[in-house]
Scaffold this motif. Structure first.
Motif, PDB file in Angstrom:
ATOM      1  N   LEU A   2     -33.287  78.033 -43.934  1.00 15.64           N
ATOM      2  CA  LEU A   2     -33.631  79.445 -44.036  1.00 15.64           C
ATOM      3  C   LEU A   2     -34.488  79.936 -42.876  1.00 15.64           C
ATOM      4  O   LEU A   2     -34.925  81.084 -42.880  1.00 15.64           O
ATOM      5  N   LEU A   3     -34.747  79.059 -41.903  1.00 17.39           N
ATOM      6  CA  LEU A   3     -35.504  79.455 -40.722  1.00 17.39           C
ATOM      7  C   LEU A   3     -34.966  78.658 -39.544  1.00 17.39           C
ATOM      8  O   LEU A   3     -34.653  77.465 -39.688  1.00 17.39           O
ATOM      9  N   ASN A   4     -34.876  79.299 -38.392  1.00 21.92           N
ATOM     10  CA  ASN A   4     -34.296  78.601 -37.254  1.00 21.92           C
ATOM     11  C   ASN A   4     -35.239  77.506 -36.749  1.00 21.92           C
ATOM     12  O   ASN A   4     -36.452  77.540 -36.969  1.00 21.92           O
ATOM     13  N   TRP A   5     -34.653  76.546 -36.056  1.00 17.35           N
ATOM     14  CA  TRP A   5     -35.378  75.352 -35.623  1.00 17.35           C
ATOM     15  C   TRP A   5     -36.473  75.700 -34.611  1.00 17.35           C
ATOM     16  O   TRP A   5     -37.542  75.093 -34.603  1.00 17.35           O
ATOM     17  N   GLU A   6     -36.238  76.684 -33.761  1.00 15.90           N
ATOM     18  CA  GLU A   6     -37.231  77.070 -32.755  1.00 15.90           C
ATOM     19  C   GLU A   6     -38.507  77.569 -33.415  1.00 15.90           C
ATOM     20  O   GLU A   6     -39.612  77.314 -32.924  1.00 15.90           O
ATOM     21  N   ALA A   7     -38.374  78.274 -34.534  1.00 20.40           N
ATOM     22  CA  ALA A   7     -39.559  78.783 -35.242  1.00 20.40           C
ATOM     23  C   ALA A   7     -40.345  77.645 -35.880  1.00 20.40           C
ATOM     24  O   ALA A   7     -41.584  77.669 -35.902  1.00 20.40           O
ATOM     25  N   LEU A   8     -39.642  76.647 -36.395  1.00 18.78           N
ATOM     26  CA  LEU A   8     -40.327  75.493 -36.988  1.00 18.78           C
ATOM     27  C   LEU A   8     -41.089  74.701 -35.933  1.00 18.78           C
ATOM     28  O   LEU A   8     -42.148  74.141 -36.211  1.00 18.78           O
ATOM     29  N   CYS A   9     -40.564  74.661 -34.731  1.00 18.08           N
ATOM     30  CA  CYS A   9     -41.124  73.811 -33.677  1.00 18.08           C
ATOM     31  C   CYS A   9     -42.269  74.470 -32.908  1.00 18.08           C
ATOM     32  O   CYS A   9     -42.725  73.916 -31.908  1.00 18.08           O
ATOM     33  N   LYS A  10     -42.719  75.618 -33.348  1.00 23.01           N
ATOM     34  CA  LYS A  10     -43.879  76.229 -32.702  1.00 23.01           C
ATOM     35  C   LYS A  10     -45.161  75.571 -33.187  1.00 23.01           C
ATOM     36  O   LYS A  10     -45.199  75.016 -34.286  1.00 23.01           O
ATOM     37  N   PRO A  11     -46.237  75.627 -32.387  1.00 19.85           N
ATOM     38  CA  PRO A  11     -47.525  75.129 -32.879  1.00 19.85           C
ATOM     39  C   PRO A  11     -47.972  75.916 -34.110  1.00 19.85           C
ATOM     40  O   PRO A  11     -47.555  77.060 -34.320  1.00 19.85           O
ATOM     41  N   LYS A  12     -48.829  75.322 -34.900  1.00 23.59           N
ATOM     42  CA  LYS A  12     -49.282  75.978 -36.127  1.00 23.59           C
ATOM     43  C   LYS A  12     -49.953  77.308 -35.838  1.00 23.59           C
ATOM     44  O   LYS A  12     -49.767  78.282 -36.564  1.00 23.59           O
ATOM     45  N   GLY A  13     -50.740  77.359 -34.763  1.00 24.66           N
ATOM     46  CA  GLY A  13     -51.434  78.590 -34.434  1.00 24.66           C
ATOM     47  C   GLY A  13     -50.534  79.690 -33.919  1.00 24.66           C
ATOM     48  O   GLY A  13     -50.962  80.838 -33.775  1.00 24.66           O
ATOM     49  N   CYS A  14     -49.266  79.341 -33.651  1.00 16.93           N
ATOM     50  CA  CYS A  14     -48.299  80.322 -33.155  1.00 16.93           C
ATOM     51  C   CYS A  14     -47.218  80.629 -34.185  1.00 16.93           C
ATOM     52  O   CYS A  14     -46.185  81.229 -33.848  1.00 16.93           O
ATOM     53  N   GLY A  15     -47.422  80.192 -35.409  1.00 16.10           N
ATOM     54  CA  GLY A  15     -46.503  80.545 -36.482  1.00 16.10           C
ATOM     55  C   GLY A  15     -45.560  79.459 -36.928  1.00 16.10           C
ATOM     56  O   GLY A  15     -44.761  79.686 -37.844  1.00 16.10           O
ATOM     57  N   GLY A  16     -45.598  78.275 -36.319  1.00 13.50           N
ATOM     58  CA  GLY A  16     -44.723  77.178 -36.733  1.00 13.50           C
ATOM     59  C   GLY A  16     -45.458  76.174 -37.603  1.00 13.50           C
ATOM     60  O   GLY A  16     -46.532  76.456 -38.150  1.00 13.50           O
ATOM     61  N   ILE A  17     -44.891  74.967 -37.726  1.00 16.94           N
ATOM     62  CA  ILE A  17     -45.534  73.914 -38.516  1.00 16.94           C
ATOM     63  C   ILE A  17     -45.932  72.724 -37.645  1.00 16.94           C
ATOM     64  O   ILE A  17     -46.347  71.689 -38.162  1.00 16.94           O
ATOM     65  N   GLY A  18     -45.810  72.865 -36.323  1.00 18.36           N
ATOM     66  CA  GLY A  18     -46.331  71.843 -35.416  1.00 18.36           C
ATOM     67  C   GLY A  18     -45.378  70.720 -35.078  1.00 18.36           C
ATOM     68  O   GLY A  18     -45.761  69.786 -34.374  1.00 18.36           O
ATOM     69  N   ILE A  19     -44.117  70.780 -35.556  1.00 19.94           N
ATOM     70  CA  ILE A  19     -43.127  69.784 -35.138  1.00 19.94           C
ATOM     71  C   ILE A  19     -42.687  70.120 -33.715  1.00 19.94           C
ATOM     72  O   ILE A  19     -42.504  71.292 -33.381  1.00 19.94           O
ATOM     73  N   ARG A  20     -42.521  69.104 -32.865  1.00 17.15           N
ATOM     74  CA  ARG A  20     -42.095  69.335 -31.489  1.00 17.15           C
ATOM     75  C   ARG A  20     -40.666  68.833 -31.295  1.00 17.15           C
ATOM     76  O   ARG A  20     -40.324  67.748 -31.762  1.00 17.15           O
ATOM     77  N   SER A  21     -39.876  69.615 -30.611  1.00 15.71           N
ATOM     78  CA  SER A  21     -38.505  69.182 -30.350  1.00 15.71           C
ATOM     79  C   SER A  21     -38.518  68.001 -29.387  1.00 15.71           C
ATOM     80  O   SER A  21     -39.419  67.872 -28.552  1.00 15.71           O
ATOM     81  N   PHE A  22     -37.525  67.145 -29.509  1.00 22.60           N
ATOM     82  CA  PHE A  22     -37.478  65.941 -28.688  1.00 22.60           C
ATOM     83  C   PHE A  22     -37.242  66.265 -27.221  1.00 22.60           C
ATOM     84  O   PHE A  22     -37.695  65.529 -26.342  1.00 22.60           O
TER      85      PHE A  22
END
Length: 543
Positions: A233-253
């Motif tokens: 329900l959310l694109n991968w780029e949004a998930l891979c943002k830092p927590k302070g920028c709206g993501g959950i802190g996962i980094r793409s490989f």
């Protein structure tokens, strides 16, 4: 030998110590002196080979016509010999190795030793050399220190072992029993570290990096690696943002790989020891452009306030180095030139510094790093400095004193990635169904669930704060989360108000409402309002 034979050992067997004994040969594992003793012994082997080479009995490998020949390389306890495919030279190399083995007591492990033949080597000659040495011929899929020795035409297949390692790591977890918060921790702290070693040496193919991202993306959303299609329900780029920028802190490989290769470039640029291949200089250079600059090796009193582009006079267009600002003797500033180049305030600061205390050589700094040294975090932020923007609500959320599972739930509300009928309608084009709490027609929406459903309104009104949630213009999940973390004045003026307690109660209330909503969706049963209040109170007290 005194270092080896003067020590005594006792072995612990079944809880009891044996009699002490002294060794007669070998180096002790873990002894700080052992590596130095090993190097001293290995130096003998190196000298034996070099002596054969000086006598012209063996010929090493030349990288170019005028380069010195390389006959052997040593790394820890591994040795690679480079020699011409000549039986005469091979026999002399064997003599040197056998002499070293007889002196040191070491011997070659034939099962772990192999031969690599050049393409120009005759196959019959290659077999003869293999038989004389007793080593197998390499077939091209060998690994050294966990990484492939050879890269073939189809590079993505050479790195399939990374996908297998990541997949086997995740398949061992009972992921279906884990919350998304727990899976996030596993991804960031375990899965992401699996390919780090290989990524520090190789620029992985884009296909491999995308396949790794696909694995952890499926794992995060579904908790397993099998099955067909699934809904994210959310694109991968949004998930891979830092927590302070709206993501959950996962980094793409791909980002991880790029930053690690940039670290190789930093070591190359600063003259540090390099490990691994430097055949990816183009990739390294493109990454270094983001943050590398030359800086004068200045004393602590160098004016930190100066040095930005804003300090230059607007009419200055010529490129200029710091050296151009010095006088002819190089011992003082050229005051007139400094005054013409910089604005008055910056020029005054520069002229106040003492150039005599400045070391002669400049050094490289990483501009975005506070201390000027390369860091992976600074490089990662540099890669996305145009796309990462500060998200104040998410920053407050992730820094709040709330359980991580509840934080993630609030984050999903803020990002509108909970499977409400309205969200599914945006994806599939269908109409939102009835509310699963109050049965309102087309009421399965975020705004109705959070602030307009009679069940939600009743639970807020009967809380200790007596809040009428309908009086607040909250139309989206992001607005509700911001309202929870930054409550308005009338809420704060309540005599029972405590900010942390209020935020905790709010998230427990909405998390429980989500449970009640899903209970009806899956079990076609509804909770009574009194039972809802009891569960919310129990969960709140437990937190």
């Amino acid at each position: 030998m005194q270092c080896i034979t003067t020590v005594s050992f006792q072995v612990l067997i079944n809880g009891g110590l044996t009699k002490s004994f002294s060794p007669n040969r070998g180096l002790r594992q873990g002894d700080p002196l052992s590596p130095y003793l090993f190097i001293l012994c290995s130096e003998v082997l190196s000298r034996l080979v070099l002596a054969k080479e000086e006598m012209g009995l063996i010929r090493g490998y030349q990288l170019s016509r005028n380069s010195p020949p390389v006959s052997h390389l040593m790394y820890a306890d591994d040795t690679i010999f480079f020699i011409e495919a000549d039986p005469h030279g091979i026999s002399h190399l064997q003599e040197a190795i056998q002499l070293y083995c007889s002196w040191s007591g070491q011997c070659i492990n034939s099962n772990k030793s192999k031969i690599l033949l050049s393409r120009n080597c005759n196959s019959a000659l290659g077999m003869l050399i293999s038989e004389s040495l007793g080593f197998d011929i390499m077939n091209g899929d060998e690994f050294f220190l966990g990484n492939p020795l050879f890269i073939k035409g189809n590079r993505s297949k050479d790195f399939d072992f990374i996908l297998d390692d990541v997949r086997s790591k995740m398949e061992g977890w009972r992921a279906r029993l884990l919350s998304e918060a727990a899976r996030t921790v596993l991804i960031k702290n375990v899965v992401s570290s699996v390919p780090i070693y290989t990524m520090s040496v190789f620029q992985l193919p884009v296909k491999t990096n995308k396949a790794l991202d696909a694995l952890i993306r499926r794992f995060w959303w579904t908790g397993n690696l099998e099955g067909g299609k699934y809904l994210s329900l959310l694109n991968w780029e949004a998930l891979c943002k830092p927590k302070g920028c709206g993501g959950i802190g996962i980094r793409s490989f791909l980002d991880i790989n790029t930053c690690l290769i940039a670290k190789l470039g930093w070591h190359l640029a600063t003259g540090k020891t390099l490990s691994g291949s430097i055949s990816y200089l183009t990739s390294i250079a493109m990454t270094l452009i983001f943050g590398l600059m030359t800086c004068p090796n200045t004393p602590p009193r160098w004016p930190k306030e100066s040095g930005s582009l804003e300090d230059l006079n607007p009419g200055l267009v010529n490129k200029m180095k710091v050296a151009n600002l010095l006088s002819v003797d190089g011992c003082s500033w050229d005051a007139d030139l400094v005054l013409r180049t910089f604005r008055p305030e910056a020029a005054k600061l520069i002229l106040s510094s003492r150039i005599q205390e400045t070391p002669l050589e400049d050094h490289l700094i990483w501009m975005s790093s506070p201390k000027g040294s390369f860091t992976l975090k600074a490089t990662y932020m540099d890669l996305h400095k145009r796309t990462f923007t500060k998200d104040e609500t998410c920053s407050l959320l992730w820094n709040s004193r709330i359980h991580e599972r509840l934080k993630l739930f609030l984050w999903k509300i803020a990002k509108n990635c909970l499977p409400f009928g309205s969200r599914l309608g945006e994806i599939f084009g269908n109409v939102a169904g009835n509310c699963f709490l109050c049965d309102l027609d087309a009421g399965d929406t975020v705004s109705h669930f959070l602030g307009h459903c009679p069940i939600t309104v009743t639970l807020w009104r009967t809380s200790k704060w007596g809040i009428n949630i309908e009086n607040y213009p909250l139309s989206s999940g992001a607005e509700v989360v911001n309202w929870i973390l930054n409550p308005p004045g009338d809420v704060c003026n309540n005599p029972h108000f405590a900010k942390t307690e209020f935020a905790l109660y709010a998230v427990v209330l909405y998390h429980s409402l989500w449970f009640f909503r899903n209970f009806h969706y899956h079990n076609q049963g509804r909770w009574r309002i009194e039972d809802m209040q009891k569960k919310i109170s129990k969960d709140f007290n437990s937190h």
